[in-house]
Design a protein around this motif. Structure first.
Motif, PDB file in Angstrom:
ATOM      1  N   ALA A  74      26.124   6.363  11.907  1.00 38.11           N
ATOM      2  CA  ALA A  74      27.342   5.544  11.933  1.00 38.11           C
ATOM      3  C   ALA A  74      27.391   4.540  10.798  1.00 38.11           C
ATOM      4  CB  ALA A  74      27.447   4.813  13.276  1.00 38.11           C
ATOM      5  N   ASP A  75      26.237   4.165  10.266  1.00 42.97           N
ATOM      6  CA  ASP A  75      26.210   3.166   9.189  1.00 42.97           C
ATOM      7  C   ASP A  75      26.839   3.669   7.904  1.00 42.97           C
ATOM      8  OD1 ASP A  75      24.862   1.628  11.000  1.00 42.97           O
ATOM      9  OD2 ASP A  75      22.907   1.763  10.014  1.00 42.97           O
ATOM     10  N   PHE A  76      26.924   4.991   7.725  1.00 41.65           N
ATOM     11  CA  PHE A  76      27.390   5.548   6.455  1.00 41.65           C
ATOM     12  C   PHE A  76      28.772   6.188   6.549  1.00 41.65           C
ATOM     13  CE2 PHE A  76      22.817   5.118   6.126  1.00 41.65           C
ATOM     14  CZ  PHE A  76      22.693   4.503   4.886  1.00 41.65           C
ATOM     15  N   GLU A  77      29.404   6.097   7.704  1.00 39.01           N
ATOM     16  CA  GLU A  77      30.825   6.433   7.880  1.00 39.01           C
ATOM     17  C   GLU A  77      31.217   7.754   7.238  1.00 39.01           C
ATOM     18  OE1 GLU A  77      32.909   3.027   6.398  1.00 39.01           O
ATOM     19  OE2 GLU A  77      32.426   1.815   8.164  1.00 39.01           O
ATOM     20  N   GLY A  78      30.471   8.790   7.540  1.00 39.98           N
ATOM     21  CA  GLY A  78      30.852  10.126   7.093  1.00 39.98           C
ATOM     22  C   GLY A  78      30.417  10.499   5.694  1.00 39.98           C
ATOM     23  N   ILE A  79      29.734   9.624   4.965  1.00 44.15           N
ATOM     24  CA  ILE A  79      29.253   9.973   3.624  1.00 44.15           C
ATOM     25  C   ILE A  79      27.768  10.305   3.686  1.00 44.15           C
ATOM     26  CG2 ILE A  79      30.984   8.544   2.490  1.00 44.15           C
ATOM     27  CD1 ILE A  79      28.751   6.482   1.962  1.00 44.15           C
ATOM     28  N   ASP A  80      27.302  11.093   2.720  1.00 43.02           N
ATOM     29  CA  ASP A  80      25.892  11.445   2.680  1.00 43.02           C
ATOM     30  C   ASP A  80      25.044  10.196   2.405  1.00 43.02           C
ATOM     31  OD1 ASP A  80      26.814  13.978   3.044  1.00 43.02           O
ATOM     32  OD2 ASP A  80      25.939  14.817   1.231  1.00 43.02           O
ATOM     33  N   TRP A  81      23.824  10.232   2.893  1.00 43.48           N
ATOM     34  CA  TRP A  81      22.916   9.109   2.719  1.00 43.48           C
ATOM     35  C   TRP A  81      21.506   9.627   2.513  1.00 43.48           C
ATOM     36  CZ3 TRP A  81      19.578   8.126   7.132  1.00 43.48           C
ATOM     37  CH2 TRP A  81      19.915   8.851   8.280  1.00 43.48           C
ATOM     38  N   VAL A  82      20.570   8.726   2.245  1.00 46.41           N
ATOM     39  CA  VAL A  82      19.213   9.133   1.891  1.00 46.41           C
ATOM     40  C   VAL A  82      18.216   8.499   2.862  1.00 46.41           C
ATOM     41  CG1 VAL A  82      17.426   9.112   0.114  1.00 46.41           C
ATOM     42  CG2 VAL A  82      19.833   9.380  -0.538  1.00 46.41           C
ATOM     43  N   LEU A  83      17.361   9.335   3.416  1.00 47.64           N
ATOM     44  CA  LEU A  83      16.290   8.901   4.296  1.00 47.64           C
ATOM     45  C   LEU A  83      14.969   9.011   3.543  1.00 47.64           C
ATOM     46  CD1 LEU A  83      15.018   8.251   7.118  1.00 47.64           C
ATOM     47  CD2 LEU A  83      15.035  10.737   7.530  1.00 47.64           C
ATOM     48  N   LYS A  84      14.183   7.935   3.546  1.00 45.45           N
ATOM     49  CA  LYS A  84      12.874   7.951   2.898  1.00 45.45           C
ATOM     50  C   LYS A  84      11.791   7.754   3.945  1.00 45.45           C
ATOM     51  CE  LYS A  84      10.337   6.000  -1.032  1.00 45.45           C
ATOM     52  NZ  LYS A  84      10.407   5.052  -2.180  1.00 45.45           N
ATOM     53  N   LEU A  85      10.822   8.654   3.933  1.00 40.68           N
ATOM     54  CA  LEU A  85       9.666   8.577   4.816  1.00 40.68           C
ATOM     55  C   LEU A  85       8.422   8.342   3.957  1.00 40.68           C
ATOM     56  CD1 LEU A  85      10.313  11.621   7.200  1.00 40.68           C
ATOM     57  CD2 LEU A  85      10.998   9.230   7.530  1.00 40.68           C
ATOM     58  N   ILE A  86       7.718   7.251   4.211  1.00 39.31           N
ATOM     59  CA  ILE A  86       6.470   6.942   3.506  1.00 39.31           C
ATOM     60  C   ILE A  86       5.331   7.045   4.515  1.00 39.31           C
ATOM     61  CG2 ILE A  86       5.165   5.210   2.232  1.00 39.31           C
ATOM     62  CD1 ILE A  86       7.788   4.005   1.297  1.00 39.31           C
ATOM     63  N   LEU A  87       4.428   7.977   4.265  1.00 41.64           N
ATOM     64  CA  LEU A  87       3.270   8.175   5.140  1.00 41.64           C
ATOM     65  C   LEU A  87       2.037   7.619   4.445  1.00 41.64           C
ATOM     66  CD1 LEU A  87       2.030   9.506   7.722  1.00 41.64           C
ATOM     67  CD2 LEU A  87       1.660  11.547   6.297  1.00 41.64           C
ATOM     68  N   THR A  88       1.379   6.635   5.056  1.00 42.74           N
ATOM     69  CA  THR A  88       0.153   6.074   4.501  1.00 42.74           C
ATOM     70  C   THR A  88      -1.024   6.335   5.441  1.00 42.74           C
ATOM     71  OG1 THR A  88       0.066   3.855   5.497  1.00 42.74           O
ATOM     72  CG2 THR A  88       1.634   4.178   3.685  1.00 42.74           C
ATOM     73  N   ARG A  89      -2.213   6.136   4.914  1.00 46.55           N
ATOM     74  CA  ARG A  89      -3.407   6.322   5.737  1.00 46.55           C
ATOM     75  C   ARG A  89      -3.576   5.186   6.742  1.00 46.55           C
ATOM     76  NH1 ARG A  89      -7.231   9.898   4.280  1.00 46.55           N
ATOM     77  NH2 ARG A  89      -6.630   9.729   2.077  1.00 46.55           N
ATOM     78  N   GLY A  90      -2.766   4.138   6.616  1.00 41.29           N
ATOM     79  CA  GLY A  90      -2.901   2.990   7.490  1.00 41.29           C
ATOM     80  C   GLY A  90      -3.827   1.958   6.887  1.00 41.29           C
ATOM     81  N   SER A  91      -4.433   1.128   7.704  1.00 44.05           N
ATOM     82  CA  SER A  91      -5.309   0.066   7.236  1.00 44.05           C
ATOM     83  C   SER A  91      -6.765   0.408   7.513  1.00 44.05           C
ATOM     84  CB  SER A  91      -4.957  -1.253   7.939  1.00 44.05           C
ATOM     85  OG  SER A  91      -3.617  -1.627   7.679  1.00 44.05           O
ATOM     86  N   GLY A  92      -7.659  -0.319   6.839  1.00 46.49           N
ATOM     87  CA  GLY A  92      -9.080  -0.173   7.134  1.00 46.49           C
ATOM     88  C   GLY A  92      -9.869   0.418   5.999  1.00 46.49           C
ATOM     89  N   GLY A  93     -11.156   0.504   6.212  1.00 42.96           N
ATOM     90  CA  GLY A  93     -12.067   0.990   5.196  1.00 42.96           C
ATOM     91  C   GLY A  93     -12.610  -0.155   4.360  1.00 42.96           C
ATOM     92  N   ARG A  94     -13.693   0.108   3.657  1.00 47.36           N
ATOM     93  CA  ARG A  94     -14.296  -0.895   2.795  1.00 47.36           C
ATOM     94  C   ARG A  94     -13.938  -0.567   1.360  1.00 47.36           C
ATOM     95  NH1 ARG A  94     -18.217  -4.770   2.906  1.00 47.36           N
ATOM     96  NH2 ARG A  94     -19.458  -5.053   1.000  1.00 47.36           N
ATOM     97  N   GLY A  95     -13.067  -1.370   0.768  1.00 43.22           N
ATOM     98  CA  GLY A  95     -12.603  -1.045  -0.577  1.00 43.22           C
ATOM     99  C   GLY A  95     -11.908   0.304  -0.579  1.00 43.22           C
ATOM    100  N   TYR A  96     -12.306   1.145  -1.527  1.00 39.35           N
ATOM    101  CA  TYR A  96     -11.702   2.471  -1.615  1.00 39.35           C
ATOM    102  C   TYR A  96     -12.184   3.415  -0.518  1.00 39.35           C
ATOM    103  CZ  TYR A  96     -10.379   1.026  -6.354  1.00 39.35           C
ATOM    104  OH  TYR A  96      -9.869   0.370  -7.427  1.00 39.35           O
ATOM    105  N   ARG A  97     -13.293   3.110   0.117  1.00 36.05           N
ATOM    106  CA  ARG A  97     -13.846   4.018   1.123  1.00 36.05           C
ATOM    107  C   ARG A  97     -12.898   4.151   2.313  1.00 36.05           C
ATOM    108  NH1 ARG A  97     -20.298   2.441   1.435  1.00 36.05           N
ATOM    109  NH2 ARG A  97     -20.731   2.714  -0.812  1.00 36.05           N
ATOM    110  N   LEU A  98     -12.861   5.364   2.861  1.00 32.06           N
ATOM    111  CA  LEU A  98     -11.937   5.636   3.958  1.00 32.06           C
ATOM    112  C   LEU A  98     -12.409   4.960   5.240  1.00 32.06           C
ATOM    113  CD1 LEU A  98     -11.207   9.440   3.468  1.00 32.06           C
ATOM    114  CD2 LEU A  98     -10.075   7.477   2.422  1.00 32.06           C
ATOM    115  N   PRO A  99     -11.466   4.585   6.115  1.00 30.66           N
ATOM    116  CA  PRO A  99     -11.852   4.055   7.423  1.00 30.66           C
ATOM    117  C   PRO A  99     -12.512   5.149   8.262  1.00 30.66           C
ATOM    118  CG  PRO A  99      -9.483   4.431   7.324  1.00 30.66           C
ATOM    119  CD  PRO A  99     -10.000   4.645   5.944  1.00 30.66           C
ATOM    120  N   GLU A 100     -13.372   4.742   9.180  1.00 31.04           N
ATOM    121  CA  GLU A 100     -14.042   5.724  10.031  1.00 31.04           C
ATOM    122  C   GLU A 100     -13.045   6.464  10.911  1.00 31.04           C
ATOM    123  OE1 GLU A 100     -17.231   4.033  12.224  1.00 31.04           O
ATOM    124  OE2 GLU A 100     -18.336   3.378  10.435  1.00 31.04           O
TER     125      GLU A 100
END
Length: 271
Positions: A74-100
């Motif tokens: 409804a926000d775009f009243e019949g015109i095309d619009w763009v959806l952006k999905l950003i997937l991240t690993r989340g938080s955690g880990g020590r520096g560059y090392r991955l979280p457990e």
């Protein structure tokens, strides 16, 4: 478990996507509640998340697209619009090392469609900033797009797009588009392994061309091809603006009418 964030101001300061570019994203053209190339966007996001070892379920992503259509139509009243999905690993880990243990974040945002390019063709030029691709990350639409950011400083306002070249000087892709050339009776596009981003529109067009009986060759494309006597057109593609013919490249007038836009219609893929 996937955490969906619908307000970017709520992204934790320690999110690894923000800190290290540890994640990937999709930009999806929407028409009302429906998404263009929905299945291909979902396929790529799941496949590339697995390459980065970020756990995510396709059903969760699919449900997020559906909910976004309900929330924002409804926000775009019949015109095309763009959806952006950003997937991240989340938080955690020590520096560059991955979280457990990994609890990914999925950040949802929307915007208006950019202007539709002129169907008679656009002006493009070459970027002076080279594109380098780590073969382990080739094709993945990661959050690290700094090379494209640096190249984009060269826009003067006259160009629709700047085409980036590899260290050998071959045309690779635009700052936000993939490339197709018509050379004689063949269609050429740079190899997937040479690309920073292997777009879903690129895959869709390769499939459409081959189904229509056209020969598609993935090979390195030198800039000199635009001056070849059997060169028949250059196209820029992405999943938002679609298929864009180039009428002038680096000051050289190009033929327009290779027919790529008549072979496929991504709007038929609305789901």
């Amino acid at each position: 478990m996937l955490s969906v964030i619908r307000d970017s101001s709520n992204v934790p300061a320690g999110d690894r996507g923000l800190a290290y570019g540890d994640g990937l994203f999709e930009t999806i053209r929407m028409r009302g509640r429906q998404a263009v190339l929905r299945g291909l966007h979902l396929d790529r996001l799941v496949t590339d998340a697995a390459r980065l070892e970020i756990p995510v379920e396709r059903s969760d992503l699919d449900r997020t697209i559906t909910q976004a259509g309900l929330d924002f139509e409804a926000d775009f009243e019949g015109i095309d619009w763009v959806l952006k999905l950003i997937l991240t690993r989340g938080s955690g880990g020590r520096g560059y090392r991955l979280p457990e243990s990994c609890q990914p974040n999925l950040i949802v945002s929307v915007s208006t469609m950019p202007p539709v390019p002129d169907i008679s063709g656009v002006v493009a030029d070459f970027s002076r900033f080279p594109l380098t691709v780590n073969p382990q990350l080739a094709g993945i639409k990661t959050l690290n797009r700094l090379e494209q950011v640096m190249a984009s400083r060269e826009f003067t306002g006259r160009e629709f797009e700047l085409v980036m070249r590899d260290v050998a000087g071959n045309m690779v892709e635009g700052t936000r588009t993939n490339l197709f050339c018509r050379h004689g009776e063949k269609w050429l596009t740079p190899p997937a392994g040479s690309l920073a981003v292997a777009g879903v529109m690129r895959k869709y067009l390769i499939d459409c061309l081959r189904e229509a009986g056209h020969e598609v060759v993935e090979e390195f494309i030198p800039p000199s091809i635009v001056s070849a006597p059997d060169f028949r057109g250059l196209y820029l593609t992405n999943s938002v603006v679609g298929i864009v013919p180039v009428r002038k490249m680096g000051g050289v007038d190009l033929p327009v009418g290779g027919g790529l836009e008549t072979i496929s219609d991504p709007l038929k893929t609305l789901e």
